[in-house]
Design a protein around this motif. Structure first.
Motif, short mmCIF file in Angstrom:
data_model
loop_
_atom_site.label_atom_id
_atom_site.label_comp_id
_atom_site.label_asym_id
_atom_site.label_seq_id
_atom_site.Cartn_x
_atom_site.Cartn_y
_atom_site.Cartn_z
N ALA A 48 0.83 -1.21 0.00
CA ALA A 48 0.00 0.00 0.00
C ALA A 48 0.86 1.26 0.00
CB ALA A 48 -0.93 0.00 1.20
N VAL A 49 1.88 1.28 0.85
CA VAL A 49 2.76 2.46 0.92
C VAL A 49 3.49 2.66 -0.40
CG1 VAL A 49 4.84 3.39 2.04
CG2 VAL A 49 3.01 2.39 3.43
N ASP A 50 4.01 1.58 -0.96
CA ASP A 50 4.73 1.69 -2.23
C ASP A 50 3.82 2.21 -3.35
OD1 ASP A 50 6.99 0.81 -0.92
OD2 ASP A 50 6.94 -1.21 -1.79
N ALA A 51 2.59 1.70 -3.41
CA ALA A 51 1.63 2.16 -4.43
C ALA A 51 1.26 3.62 -4.21
CB ALA A 51 0.38 1.28 -4.41
N PHE A 52 0.99 3.99 -2.96
CA PHE A 52 0.61 5.37 -2.64
C PHE A 52 1.78 6.31 -2.94
CE2 PHE A 52 0.02 8.96 0.27
CZ PHE A 52 -1.28 9.34 -0.04
N GLY A 53 2.98 5.90 -2.57
CA GLY A 53 4.16 6.72 -2.83
C GLY A 53 4.38 6.96 -4.32
N ALA A 54 4.24 5.90 -5.11
CA ALA A 54 4.42 6.03 -6.56
C ALA A 54 3.34 6.95 -7.16
CB ALA A 54 4.37 4.65 -7.21
N GLU A 55 2.12 6.79 -6.71
CA GLU A 55 1.00 7.59 -7.22
C GLU A 55 1.15 9.07 -6.89
OE1 GLU A 55 -3.66 7.96 -6.03
OE2 GLU A 55 -2.92 5.93 -6.40
N ASN A 56 1.80 9.37 -5.76
CA ASN A 56 1.90 10.75 -5.29
C ASN A 56 3.31 11.32 -5.38
OD1 ASN A 56 -0.87 11.52 -4.09
ND2 ASN A 56 -0.51 9.41 -3.43
N GLY A 57 4.23 10.61 -6.02
CA GLY A 57 5.59 11.11 -6.19
C GLY A 57 6.35 11.30 -4.89
N LEU A 58 6.13 10.42 -3.94
CA LEU A 58 6.76 10.53 -2.62
C LEU A 58 8.05 9.73 -2.55
CD1 LEU A 58 3.51 10.03 -0.52
CD2 LEU A 58 4.69 12.21 -0.98
N ASN A 59 9.00 10.23 -1.80
CA ASN A 59 10.25 9.52 -1.56
C ASN A 59 10.07 8.69 -0.29
OD1 ASN A 59 12.94 8.69 -1.62
ND2 ASN A 59 13.66 10.55 -0.59
N ILE A 60 9.76 7.42 -0.44
CA ILE A 60 9.52 6.54 0.71
C ILE A 60 10.85 6.03 1.23
CG2 ILE A 60 8.36 4.45 1.54
CD1 ILE A 60 6.41 6.62 0.48
N LEU A 61 11.09 6.24 2.52
CA LEU A 61 12.32 5.80 3.18
C LEU A 61 11.96 4.72 4.19
CD1 LEU A 61 13.71 9.38 3.71
CD2 LEU A 61 14.45 7.75 1.97
N ALA A 62 12.93 3.85 4.48
CA ALA A 62 12.69 2.75 5.43
C ALA A 62 13.76 2.75 6.50
CB ALA A 62 12.69 1.41 4.70
N THR A 63 13.35 2.39 7.71
CA THR A 63 14.31 2.23 8.79
C THR A 63 15.04 0.91 8.60
OG1 THR A 63 12.69 1.16 10.24
CG2 THR A 63 12.87 3.57 10.38
N THR A 64 16.17 0.77 9.26
CA THR A 64 17.00 -0.41 9.05
C THR A 64 17.14 -1.30 10.28
OG1 THR A 64 18.95 0.92 9.58
CG2 THR A 64 18.36 0.72 7.25
N ALA A 65 16.86 -0.79 11.45
CA ALA A 65 17.06 -1.57 12.68
C ALA A 65 16.04 -2.71 12.75
CB ALA A 65 16.94 -0.69 13.91
N GLU A 66 16.51 -3.88 13.08
CA GLU A 66 15.62 -5.03 13.23
C GLU A 66 15.04 -5.12 14.63
OE1 GLU A 66 14.48 -7.44 11.05
OE2 GLU A 66 15.28 -6.08 9.56
N ASN A 67 15.78 -4.62 15.61
CA ASN A 67 15.34 -4.71 17.00
C ASN A 67 15.15 -3.32 17.59
OD1 ASN A 67 15.45 -7.61 17.34
ND2 ASN A 67 17.66 -7.36 17.07
N SER A 68 14.26 -3.21 18.56
CA SER A 68 14.06 -1.94 19.23
C SER A 68 15.26 -1.64 20.12
CB SER A 68 12.77 -1.96 20.05
OG SER A 68 12.79 -3.02 20.99
N ARG A 69 15.44 -0.39 20.42
CA ARG A 69 16.52 0.03 21.32
C ARG A 69 16.28 -0.54 22.71
NH1 ARG A 69 16.77 6.52 20.26
NH2 ARG A 69 16.72 6.43 17.99
#
Length: 185
Positions: free
Chosen positions: A145-166
């Protein structure tokens, strides 16, 4: 550097110390506590959840009631928290467009529901505001959903990299998985 969802919160809090925040999908309020710990100066935090049935939900009605009661009691002392018990797309109708600085999505993870949340809440976000959300991984409806919405609206979607919480996370250590985030430009 943005490595986890707390980093996204820290960035938003630094930029808008008195910002308006919306959390969609509160459940037991664990991340709500993290928002307040990270951003104690936010002018208002709207904690939005239906605490009720929705398709694909495996939580009983009595468990949902228990969660709602817990959240309601936990956040009574906070003058800047408003509990909103509604389906998120309905709650969005009551918010003014471009009135929110930070929106965090962690509700129904189906593609259709996540896309509805994005479409319902994006207009509420101020210019340069940040929208973020949890469970941004392959095989989850949130990511598609985020990828589709981002593409439709020209958004730069970024993702976090940490697998575990602090270790310092208010909600405790453990697997966290990736979150997404983007700015409204």
């Amino acid at each position: 550097m943005i490595v986890d969802r707390i980093s996204v919160l820290e960035l938003a809090a630094k930029e808008k110390p008195r910002g308006v925040v919306v959390e969609i999908g509160v459940a037991g309020g664990h991340f709500t506590k993290q928002i307040l710990a990270t951003w104690p100066t936010c002018s208002r935090l709207f904690a939005v959840d239906c605490w009720g049935p929705f398709e694909g939900n495996h939580i009983t009605d009595s468990e949902q009631e228990q969660r709602f009661k817990q959240v309601s009691e936990t956040f009574v002392p906070y003058n800047n928290v408003t509990i909103v018990r509604q389906y998120s797309h309905i709650a969005a109708e009551a918010m003014l467009d471009e009135s929110v600085d930070f929106i965090y999505l962690d509700a129904d993870h189906s593609h259709a529901a996540a896309l509805l949340d994005l479409k319902s809440w994006f207009p509420k976000l101020k210019m340069r505001g940040i929208m973020a959300g949890h469970d941004y991984y392959n095989g989850c409806g949130v990511k598609t959903a985020v990828d589709a919405f981002g593409a439709e609206n020209g958004l730069n979607i970024l993702a976090t990299t940490a697998e575990n919480s602090r270790k310092s996370a208010v909600y405790g250590p453990g697997w966290e998985g990736p979150s997404f985030w983007f700015r409204k430009l």
